[in-house]
Write a protein that holds these residues in place. Structure first.
Motif, PDB file in Angstrom:
ATOM      1  N   LYS A 103      -2.131  35.138  20.108  1.00 43.69           N
ATOM      2  CA  LYS A 103      -1.762  34.305  18.953  1.00 43.69           C
ATOM      3  C   LYS A 103      -2.457  34.823  17.706  1.00 43.69           C
ATOM      4  CE  LYS A 103       0.038  30.584  21.379  1.00 43.69           C
ATOM      5  NZ  LYS A 103       1.483  30.334  21.394  1.00 43.69           N
ATOM      6  N   ALA A 118       2.168  28.424   9.729  1.00 43.85           N
ATOM      7  CA  ALA A 118       1.115  27.484   9.330  1.00 43.85           C
ATOM      8  C   ALA A 118      -0.176  28.245   9.001  1.00 43.85           C
ATOM      9  CB  ALA A 118       0.853  26.507  10.473  1.00 43.85           C
ATOM     10  N   VAL A 141      -3.742  21.629  15.143  1.00 38.49           N
ATOM     11  CA  VAL A 141      -3.248  22.249  16.371  1.00 38.49           C
ATOM     12  C   VAL A 141      -4.222  23.324  16.855  1.00 38.49           C
ATOM     13  CG1 VAL A 141      -1.277  23.436  17.417  1.00 38.49           C
ATOM     14  CG2 VAL A 141      -0.901  21.791  15.565  1.00 38.49           C
ATOM     15  N   LYS A 143      -4.912  26.339  19.622  1.00 34.38           N
ATOM     16  CA  LYS A 143      -4.166  27.220  20.525  1.00 34.38           C
ATOM     17  C   LYS A 143      -5.073  28.259  21.177  1.00 34.38           C
ATOM     18  CE  LYS A 143       0.136  26.850  17.920  1.00 34.38           C
ATOM     19  NZ  LYS A 143       1.322  27.514  17.373  1.00 34.38           N
ATOM     20  N   VAL A 155      -1.675  19.844  20.503  1.00 40.85           N
ATOM     21  CA  VAL A 155      -1.384  19.239  19.203  1.00 40.85           C
ATOM     22  C   VAL A 155      -2.248  17.977  19.136  1.00 40.85           C
ATOM     23  CG1 VAL A 155       0.412  18.271  17.706  1.00 40.85           C
ATOM     24  CG2 VAL A 155       0.962  20.180  19.230  1.00 40.85           C
ATOM     25  N   GLU A 185      -4.644  25.812  13.706  1.00 38.45           N
ATOM     26  CA  GLU A 185      -3.697  25.890  12.595  1.00 38.45           C
ATOM     27  C   GLU A 185      -3.244  24.519  12.129  1.00 38.45           C
ATOM     28  OE1 GLU A 185      -0.487  28.380  14.070  1.00 38.45           O
ATOM     29  OE2 GLU A 185       0.686  26.625  14.596  1.00 38.45           O
ATOM     30  N   ASP A 186      -2.716  24.488  10.921  1.00 32.74           N
ATOM     31  CA  ASP A 186      -2.222  23.243  10.334  1.00 32.74           C
ATOM     32  C   ASP A 186      -1.066  22.691  11.159  1.00 32.74           C
ATOM     33  OD1 ASP A 186      -4.032  23.800   8.406  1.00 32.74           O
ATOM     34  OD2 ASP A 186      -2.591  24.140   6.782  1.00 32.74           O
ATOM     35  N   PHE A 187      -1.002  21.380  11.215  1.00 28.39           N
ATOM     36  CA  PHE A 187       0.088  20.696  11.887  1.00 28.39           C
ATOM     37  C   PHE A 187       1.332  20.788  11.000  1.00 28.39           C
ATOM     38  CE2 PHE A 187       2.594  16.811  12.362  1.00 28.39           C
ATOM     39  CZ  PHE A 187       2.823  16.794  13.726  1.00 28.39           C
ATOM     40  N   LEU A 188       2.461  21.163  11.599  1.00 27.98           N
ATOM     41  CA  LEU A 188       3.721  21.229  10.855  1.00 27.98           C
ATOM     42  C   LEU A 188       4.637  20.125  11.348  1.00 27.98           C
ATOM     43  CD1 LEU A 188       4.429  25.076  11.073  1.00 27.98           C
ATOM     44  CD2 LEU A 188       3.467  23.837   9.133  1.00 27.98           C
ATOM     45  N   GLU A 192      12.259  21.354  15.704  1.00 26.18           N
ATOM     46  CA  GLU A 192      12.092  22.694  16.275  1.00 26.18           C
ATOM     47  C   GLU A 192      13.419  23.288  16.713  1.00 26.18           C
ATOM     48  OE1 GLU A 192       8.887  23.355  19.170  1.00 26.18           O
ATOM     49  OE2 GLU A 192       8.090  21.428  18.521  1.00 26.18           O
ATOM     50  N   LYS A 214      10.587  20.265  25.043  1.00 28.70           N
ATOM     51  CA  LYS A 214       9.342  20.725  25.676  1.00 28.70           C
ATOM     52  C   LYS A 214       8.615  19.622  26.440  1.00 28.70           C
ATOM     53  CE  LYS A 214       8.430  25.076  23.760  1.00 28.70           C
ATOM     54  NZ  LYS A 214       8.853  25.322  22.377  1.00 28.70           N
ATOM     55  N   ASN A 224       3.407  18.484  27.409  1.00 32.72           N
ATOM     56  CA  ASN A 224       4.236  19.652  27.144  1.00 32.72           C
ATOM     57  C   ASN A 224       4.529  20.376  28.450  1.00 32.72           C
ATOM     58  OD1 ASN A 224       5.264  20.406  24.603  1.00 32.72           O
ATOM     59  ND2 ASN A 224       3.182  20.718  23.832  1.00 32.72           N
ATOM     60  N   MET A 273       9.963  25.787  13.093  1.00 36.44           N
ATOM     61  CA  MET A 273       9.865  24.393  12.652  1.00 36.44           C
ATOM     62  C   MET A 273      10.658  24.306  11.347  1.00 36.44           C
ATOM     63  SD  MET A 273       8.636  21.503  13.673  1.00 36.44           S
ATOM     64  CE  MET A 273       7.016  21.278  14.410  1.00 36.44           C
ATOM     65  N   LEU A 287       6.471  28.894  14.418  1.00 39.33           N
ATOM     66  CA  LEU A 287       5.430  28.274  15.251  1.00 39.33           C
ATOM     67  C   LEU A 287       4.797  29.309  16.157  1.00 39.33           C
ATOM     68  CD1 LEU A 287       7.108  24.996  16.517  1.00 39.33           C
ATOM     69  CD2 LEU A 287       5.243  25.197  14.869  1.00 39.33           C
ATOM     70  N   GLU A 288       5.630  30.198  16.662  1.00 43.51           N
ATOM     71  CA  GLU A 288       5.146  31.210  17.606  1.00 43.51           C
ATOM     72  C   GLU A 288       6.214  32.267  17.766  1.00 43.51           C
ATOM     73  OE1 GLU A 288       5.136  30.214  21.736  1.00 43.51           O
ATOM     74  OE2 GLU A 288       7.040  29.185  21.619  1.00 43.51           O
TER      75      GLU A 288
HETATM   76  P1  AMP Z   1       3.723  27.243  20.858  1.00 44.88           P
HETATM   77  O1  AMP Z   1       3.503  27.724  22.256  1.00 44.88           O
HETATM   78  O2  AMP Z   1       2.832  27.874  19.843  1.00 44.88           O
HETATM   79  O3  AMP Z   1       5.181  27.238  20.448  1.00 44.88           O
HETATM   80  O4  AMP Z   1       3.376  25.685  20.882  1.00 44.88           O
HETATM   81  C1  AMP Z   1       3.962  24.809  21.835  1.00 44.88           C
HETATM   82  C2  AMP Z   1       4.456  23.581  21.153  1.00 44.88           C
HETATM   83  O5  AMP Z   1       3.404  22.953  20.409  1.00 44.88           O
HETATM   84  C3  AMP Z   1       5.537  23.855  20.127  1.00 44.88           C
HETATM   85  O6  AMP Z   1       6.797  23.922  20.708  1.00 44.88           O
HETATM   86  C4  AMP Z   1       5.385  22.671  19.196  1.00 44.88           C
HETATM   87  O7  AMP Z   1       6.022  21.528  19.734  1.00 44.88           O
HETATM   88  C5  AMP Z   1       3.905  22.428  19.204  1.00 44.88           C
HETATM   89  N1  AMP Z   1       3.265  23.103  18.058  1.00 44.88           N
HETATM   90  C6  AMP Z   1       2.780  24.371  18.030  1.00 44.88           C
HETATM   91  N2  AMP Z   1       2.262  24.669  16.822  1.00 44.88           N
HETATM   92  C7  AMP Z   1       2.443  23.583  16.048  1.00 44.88           C
HETATM   93  C8  AMP Z   1       2.128  23.259  14.687  1.00 44.88           C
HETATM   94  N3  AMP Z   1       1.500  24.127  13.895  1.00 44.88           N
HETATM   95  N4  AMP Z   1       2.475  22.040  14.243  1.00 44.88           N
HETATM   96  C9  AMP Z   1       3.080  21.142  15.039  1.00 44.88           C
HETATM   97  N5  AMP Z   1       3.401  21.370  16.325  1.00 44.88           N
HETATM   98  C10 AMP Z   1       3.091  22.576  16.839  1.00 44.88           C
END
Ligand code: AMP
Ligand code: GLY
Length: 425
Positions: A103, A118, A141, A143, A155, A185-188, A192, A214, A224, A273, A287-288
């Motif tokens: 990440k 973010a 958030v 990770k 989250v 990271e900042d919450f968005l 999705e 998810k 999740n 997002m 987001l990823e």
């Molecule tokens: P990721 O594996 O990074 O996609 O994260 C898994 C899940 O976490 C995503 O599908 C989102 O629902 C949630 N998520 C990840 N990053 C954020 C973020 N910055 N803000 C809000 N929700 C997030």
């Protein structure tokens, strides 16, 4: 021709099934595969996951090309190894797969190349991480840097949760080496969507849009998971959003990887997002990245692909993705995942699967965590099956899929009853 698909999930069943529809294809080997791939016409399971032995298998059996489903063999360098041995394979190199496997790599890459995402910081020191979330506040958030099978993202809706996540990853070693570094990271907010494209290093061929669910439970409650259902197309990805994502996210990513000397080849999946700013303009952030197709998004996407997947993959391997087009069934495809008792924390294995609906033009059953045991089909993993229905509307596709789900039986089966609800609004 013969083709090899690496992996054992629902995604790989769908990829192999779609490849096998091509009349030129004699056999699709699936390594290691599951009970569903063992039963599908033209598919043959190969009980092997070792990269060097798979390369040997490909040479001995005159396999024309290999498609890799999951991230683990990509992050382990299967593409580098196959290419070094002169074998055709579709997927990213180990270096390019860092877009998913780290990440921190992905965030630094996005920052460097101006790809919207973010704001964040990376930490190995718990005290510094605790101080950062105190300063930033919740929601926020946390990770794990490395691969954690979709479970490394917390989250945190309040600060207590944020501190706990930092402690469990950095001090409690919850994800081992994968969590020895964390990205905060900042919450968005927003909605999705999954945006998946094929890339040949330079050219880009978008796949149909899709959306995943998810959380384990209805109304997006519960923990999740890897994904409890998905559908394609995703109405939120309007032609305008599609153009914006290509221009602001996908094109700069593909160009940035090439400029950094690690050209991306393979499926590139941007988790998006999508939101609006105060003036009503759409804002899309990444987001990823994943360096593979989504699971379960692949199951509805493959159910809608009407062009030859063999042609698309060969064009991608040869660097001529600009010369092909992907055609899609106009219908909506919607997949419902049937998961094992205890999924996602502690899936119980061994339950016998007693009944399955018959595949037809508008219904496909893709296996994931299943295996054959003494002539019976039994549960062998968390996500067991994905039942995909096709229909002219999301509602109709859901009706077909859920009619199929009602014909599936195993002890403790869990599934969501509201897949597609956002697209029905
Ligand atoms: P990721 O594996 O990074 O996609 O994260 C898994 C899940 O976490 C995503 O599908 C989102 O629902 C949630 N998520 C990840 N990053 C954020 C973020 N910055 N803000 C809000 N929700 C997030
Ligand atoms: N369904 C989400 C993923 O494949 O990462």
């Amino acid at each position: 021709m013969k083709i090899l698909v690496v992996g054992s999930g629902g995604r790989e069943h769908a990829i192999a099934w779609r490849l096998a529809q091509d009349d030129r294809v004699e056999t699709v080997y699936v390594a290691p595969g599951n009970a569903g791939t063992a039963l599908t016409k033209k598919l043959i399971n190969v009980p092997e996951s070792d990269i060097a032995r798979l390369a040997e298998f490909v040479k001995t059996n005159d396999v024309r090309f290999t498609v890799v489903g999951p991230e683990a063999p990509l992050a382990a360098g299967i593409v580098d190894y196959f290419r070094a041995n002169g074998l055709k394979i579709f997927g990213p190199t180990k270096a390019a797969a860092q877009l998913e496997s780290s990440k921190d790599f992905a965030k630094a890459f996005m920052k460097r190349h101006g790809v919207p995402t973010a704001d964040y910081e990376t930490f190995t020191d718990a005290d510094a991480a605790h101080a950062y979330v105190e300063k930033k506040g919740a929601p926020i958030v946390i990770k794990a840097d490395g691969l954690a099978a979709g479970k490394g993202v917390i989250v945190a809706m309040d600060l207590a949760q944020a501190h706990e996540a930092i402690d469990s990853m950095l001090e409690g070693n919850a994800f081992g080496a994968a969590g020895a570094r964390v990205v905060i990271e900042d919450f968005l907010k927003g909605e999705e969507a999954s945006f998946i494209v094929m890339v040949d290093g330079q050219h880009i061929l978008p796949m149909a849009s899709s959306q995943d669910h998810k959380r384990l439970l209805d109304h997006d409650m519960g923990p999740n998971t890897g994904g409890m259902g998905a559908y394609s197309p995703a109405p939120i990805v309007t032609p305008q959003i599609h153009e914006q994502v290509m221009r602001e996210i996908i094109r700069p990513t593909v160009d940035g990887m090439a400029a950094d000397g690690i050209p991306f080849t393979g499926f590139l999946y941007a988790g998006l997002m999508i939101d609006r700013d105060s003036e009503g303009n759409s804002v899309v952030k990444t987001l990823e990245f994943n360096c593979r197709m989504g699971d379960p998004e692949t199951q509805p996407i493959m159910s809608r692909l009407t062009s030859s997947f063999v042609d698309l993959i060969e064009a991608a391997i040869d660097g001529r993705l600009d010369t092909v087009e992907a055609q899609w069934d106009n219908r909506v495809a919607l997949g419902v995942v049937c998961a094992a008792k205890g999924y996602p924390e502690k899936p119980e294995k061994g339950a016998q699967i007693t009944m399955l609906p018959a595949d037809g033009d508008s219904l496909h059953v893709f296996h994931a965590g299943t295996k054959k045991q003494e002539g019976l089909t039994v549960v062998s993993g968390g996500r067991v099956l994905c039942v995909v229905g096709l229909g002219l509307t999301v509602k109709e596709a859901a009706r077909v899929a859920y009619d199929g789900v009602k014909k599936v039986h195993f002890d403790g089966m869990q599934y969501r009853s509201d897949i597609g609800y956002r697209a029905m609004k």
